[in-house]
Design a protein around this motif. Structure first.
Motif, PDB file in Angstrom:
ATOM      1  N   PRO A   1     -40.840 -91.902  -2.782  1.00 32.85           N
ATOM      2  CA  PRO A   1     -40.391 -90.533  -2.533  1.00 32.85           C
ATOM      3  C   PRO A   1     -38.969 -90.530  -1.977  1.00 32.85           C
ATOM      4  O   PRO A   1     -38.547 -91.486  -1.309  1.00 32.85           O
ATOM      5  N   LEU A   2     -38.227 -89.467  -2.239  1.00 29.03           N
ATOM      6  CA  LEU A   2     -36.908 -89.334  -1.635  1.00 29.03           C
ATOM      7  C   LEU A   2     -37.060 -89.115  -0.132  1.00 29.03           C
ATOM      8  O   LEU A   2     -38.074 -88.580   0.322  1.00 29.03           O
TER       9      LEU A   2
ATOM     10  N   GLU B   1     -39.540 -95.632 -10.465  1.00 27.14           N
ATOM     11  CA  GLU B   1     -38.904 -96.252  -9.306  1.00 27.14           C
ATOM     12  C   GLU B   1     -37.903 -95.304  -8.649  1.00 27.14           C
ATOM     13  O   GLU B   1     -37.522 -95.488  -7.498  1.00 27.14           O
ATOM     14  N   PHE B   2     -37.467 -94.260  -9.382  1.00 26.66           N
ATOM     15  CA  PHE B   2     -36.474 -93.345  -8.832  1.00 26.66           C
ATOM     16  C   PHE B   2     -37.098 -92.325  -7.889  1.00 26.66           C
ATOM     17  O   PHE B   2     -36.549 -92.028  -6.840  1.00 26.66           O
ATOM     18  N   ASP B   3     -38.241 -91.774  -8.272  1.00 27.04           N
ATOM     19  CA  ASP B   3     -39.008 -90.882  -7.389  1.00 27.04           C
ATOM     20  C   ASP B   3     -40.282 -90.489  -8.121  1.00 27.04           C
ATOM     21  O   ASP B   3     -40.386 -90.667  -9.335  1.00 27.04           O
TER      22      ASP B   3
ATOM     23  N   GLU C   1     -46.737 -86.010  -0.398  1.00 33.83           N
ATOM     24  CA  GLU C   1     -45.562 -86.683  -0.944  1.00 33.83           C
ATOM     25  C   GLU C   1     -45.333 -88.020  -0.253  1.00 33.83           C
ATOM     26  O   GLU C   1     -44.942 -88.999  -0.874  1.00 33.83           O
ATOM     27  N   ARG C   2     -45.602 -88.063   1.044  1.00 32.73           N
ATOM     28  CA  ARG C   2     -45.397 -89.300   1.816  1.00 32.73           C
ATOM     29  C   ARG C   2     -46.320 -90.415   1.351  1.00 32.73           C
ATOM     30  O   ARG C   2     -46.084 -91.594   1.646  1.00 32.73           O
ATOM     31  N   ASP C   3     -47.384 -90.055   0.633  1.00 30.36           N
ATOM     32  CA  ASP C   3     -48.339 -91.043   0.143  1.00 30.36           C
ATOM     33  C   ASP C   3     -48.054 -91.469  -1.293  1.00 30.36           C
ATOM     34  O   ASP C   3     -48.777 -92.285  -1.857  1.00 30.36           O
TER      35      ASP C   3
ATOM     36  N   GLN D   1     -38.981 -82.082   2.453  1.00 27.15           N
ATOM     37  CA  GLN D   1     -39.321 -83.348   1.818  1.00 27.15           C
ATOM     38  C   GLN D   1     -40.032 -84.254   2.817  1.00 27.15           C
ATOM     39  O   GLN D   1     -39.560 -84.482   3.926  1.00 27.15           O
ATOM     40  N   LEU D   2     -41.192 -84.761   2.431  1.00 24.44           N
ATOM     41  CA  LEU D   2     -42.061 -85.640   3.228  1.00 24.44           C
ATOM     42  C   LEU D   2     -42.736 -84.903   4.386  1.00 24.44           C
ATOM     43  O   LEU D   2     -43.938 -84.989   4.572  1.00 24.44           O
TER      44      LEU D   2
END
Length: 709
Positions: A562-563, A232-234, A556-558, A535-536
């Motif tokens: 993600p942060l 749940e954190f990343d 990463e966006r998928d 990031q993303l």
């Protein structure tokens, strides 16, 4: 099912016993509670962006844990979920109080339902399947409710088992037809006999699967629960149980025994996400990224159905000692089903190291360096690392008369931060390369301080959706300096975070439970020198070209949780002034790509693959199945022309490598295969066109290095 892409970490630092987490005592004789307390404490104190463990967090853990252990919704009933829901808003409080009542209830009910499932599948498979009926199955399990009754659950099992048996039924029918064609006197089995044998095969596979499941211990399920909380954190924070930490250490050592492919769980399927050069899969040529492994059989034994199986469990069936044979039932990316036999081998990661080739176009010669990852020996940086190796390859290419350079970072998942900074310094005089920030801390700027330049000629960087982490740092820095033209996907993967691996034994002063494993923890974010995060958003190519993954969710966006993207102040840097036609070269390349027929065919294939991936309703009628299979084969044949492309470029190994071929035939084979693939690569062809277009400014204030690093 939660998605977890297996990319290399940006930085691998092993925390020492004196880490800052040791100011709390952990006193409990219950190992599960100790782990829960330890891990949540480390997450709270060490994660880059810790989450509030509140009611919203509780709901996420509740839903995700149920999804992790019953992704196809063939165990739990609706009434089970209703009973579990009394904990839906209490898990956060349980975590804080090291209470595992929710896990205990769900785990006990899962074991009960799994035992009942054995009776269900035996009952279902005792009766014939009617493949003449116009029946369909929806495999979009995420959007289906849990069964409201045992009768409804049994019907769900019936359709799933009918679907699982359909491919075997078809294979056996085809085998009988072929035997009859070869031998007119052969007495073929009846359709009824074949259907019965197909069901028996499915039942045997399930028997073996449940024998394996029965061997799982409570602690194995508890690790799933812990990782649901951690996830749940990343997407890159992960708890390694002791045995998993051992596997992780083996993976970092650069050698293992298996088939030479990296796998990922997508929904309930085990999918190939990377093929390791030089391994059995790479040599065999029949498997490719995106293929799904449905069943795994050991030589001389019936296959085991791994659909719905945990990834780690599936890998246990696939891996094995060198020289043993594994039979994989595979669903290809085009939808066809094949059985592929592979002989396992020691997979050496020599192909993870930098390699280069010269490229001839007419009278001109260029250089290409392929870098699969930013590798480093953390015990001894001087032993071997990506920056030093690339510097050597650059020098060798200069000696061979290369007029331009391609750095291929496609599929490069990252690696060492230090090597990125040093490698970027090969192409610029000096200046900042990347900015790094820890939670609540001021940013740090990592600079190249060496004024020497290894390569001052035209430079192109190739990327795709799987170029991640350290690859994105290098591509972004060269783009910000306007030192290189980036060609590739619309954007790279988008992983702008840094992880540390922390052994939990280093935090607890003493414990009676032995090895507690380790946690891989996101502790930092990195930023471009222009201030933007990768990031993303990743790195957006200067020249965007489609590939077969353009419409598939990979970045990463998928991922889940993600942060976010953010921005900090830019570093102090001055763009490169070595080109006189940078913008025009980009415009010319984009125009060529828009008119390129090979690129259009690749994009058509990418759209078709996305359509196949999104198809969730499947016919269980045999005639419809055969018609669809024939349609898939025709479409697959149509797109195979992509592999027939010829760029008419000539590729050759460097002098030092040719000398090695006399002692290493395997190396020669690898390089010949690589050169053949490069000759079919339209992206490399366009990179050469760009190098030809780039004109260097003759007024240069540079100091060339011989071998930098």
């Amino acid at each position: 099912m939660k998605k977890k892409l297996a990319f290399a970490l940006l930085v691998m630092l092993i925390a020492v016993a004196s880490c800052s987490f040791t100011n709390k005592s952990f006193e409990t004789s219950d190992k599960d509670k100790l782990l829960l307390d330890l891990i949540t404490y480390v997450l709270e104190k060490g994660h880059y962006q810790p989450k509030d463990i509140n009611d919203d967090f509780s709901v996420e853990v509740f839903e995700d844990f149920i999804n992790v252990i019953d992704p196809t919704k063939r165990y739990f009933l609706e009434k089970d979920i209703n009973e579990f829901e009394k904990y839906k808003f209490q898990i956060d409080d349980q975590i804080k109080n090291t209470d595992i009542s929710f896990f205990n209830l769900v785990h006990e009910r899962l074991i009960q339902r799994m035992q009942e499932a054995k009776g269900i599948y035996k009952d279902v498979l005792s009766e014939s399947f009617d493949y003449n009926s116009d029946e369909k199955i929806n495999i979009d399990y995420d959007n289906q409710p849990f069964a409201s009754s045992k009768a409804e659950l049994k019907e769900r099992w019936r359709k799933q088992l009918k679907y699982a048996t359909l491919g075997t039924y078809d294979s056996k029918l085809t085998d009988e037809e072929q035997k009859k064609t070869k031998d007119a006197s052969y007495k073929a089995k009846s359709v009824k006999e074949i259907e019965s044998e197909a069901r028996a095969s499915t039942e045997n596979t399930l028997d073996e699967f449940y024998d394996f499941v029965d061997e799982l211990e409570r602690k194995d399920w508890f690790v799933q629960y812990i990782n649901t909380i951690v996830d749940e954190f990343d997407p890159h924070t992960y708890y390694f149980a002791p045995e998993d930490k051992e596997k992780f250490d083996v993976s970092m050592s650069g050698k293992f025994e298996g088939i030479g492919a990296r796998l990922q769980k997508r929904k309930d399927e085990t999918t190939i996400v990377e093929i390791i050069s030089g391994g059995p899969v790479w040599r065999d040529k029949r498997l490719e990224v995106g293929d799904e492994i449905l069943k795994v059989g050991q030589e001389g034994e019936p296959p085991v159905d791994i659909v719905g199986m945990r990834l780690d469990d599936a890998i246990k069936f696939i891996k094995g000692p060198k020289g043993t044979v594994v039979n994989l039932t595979v669903k290809k990316v085009d939808g066809s089903i094949e059985i592929i036999s592979l002989t396992r081998d020691v997979v050496e990661l020599e192909e993870s190291y930098a390699k280069s080739a010269t490229v001839k176009k007419g009278e001109q010669k260029f250089g290409l360096i392929n870098l699969p990852k930013f590798y480093v020996d953390f015990e001894d940086y001087n032993n071997r690392n990506a920056a030093t190796d690339v510097a050597k390859e650059v020098e060798r290419l200069k000696e061979e008369g290369a007029e331009g350079l391609i750095l291929d970072l496609r599929d490069n998942g990252g690696g060492s931060l230090k090597t990125v900074v040093e490698m970027a310094g090969l192409f610029i005089k000096d200046g900042p390369i990347v900015q790094v920030r820890s939670s609540g801390q001021r940013k740090e700027v990592y600079d190249d301080k060496d004024e020497r330049i290894q390569w001052d000629g035209p430079l192109v960087i190739l990327v795709n959706e799987l170029s991640a982490s350290a690859s994105e740092i290098l591509a972004a820095a060269m783009q910000d300096y306007k030192r290189a033209i980036v060609i590739g996907s619309k954007q790279t993967f988008g992983k702008g975070t840094v992880q540390n691996v922390i052994p939990l034994d280093n935090i607890v002063r003493s414990n009676e439970h032995g090895d507690l494993g380790a946690i891989k923890l996101t502790t930092q974010k990195f930023y471009r020198i222009n201030g933007g995060s990768t990031q993303l958003e990743g790195v957006k190519s200067d020249v965007v070209v489609p590939d077969r993954y353009s419409y598939i969710d990979l970045g990463e966006r998928d991922q889940q949780n993600p942060l976010p993207w953010d921005k900090i102040s830019a570093a102090d840097y001055k763009p490169w002034e070595g080109y006189i036609d940078y913008e025009q070269t980009i415009a010319n390349s984009a125009s060529r790509m828009a008119l390129n027929s090979q690129i259009k065919l690749i994009e058509e294939n990418a759209k078709w693959l996305k359509q196949q991936q999104d198809e969730n309703v499947i016919s269980l009628n045999y005639s419809s199945y055969k018609s669809e299979e024939e349609r898939m084969k025709k479409k697959s044949q149509y797109f195979k022309t992509i592999q027939e492309y010829d760029s008419h470029l000539s590729f050759e190994s460097l002098k030092y490598e040719k000398e090695l071929f006399t002692q290493d035939e395997v190396l020669r084979e690898k390089r010949d295969r690589w050169h053949q693939d490069l000759a079919k690569d339209v992206y490399v062809e366009e990179a050469i066109n760009v190098l030809q277009d780039l004109k260097s400014n003759n007024i240069k204030e540079t100091k060339l290095a011989s071998v930098k690093g």
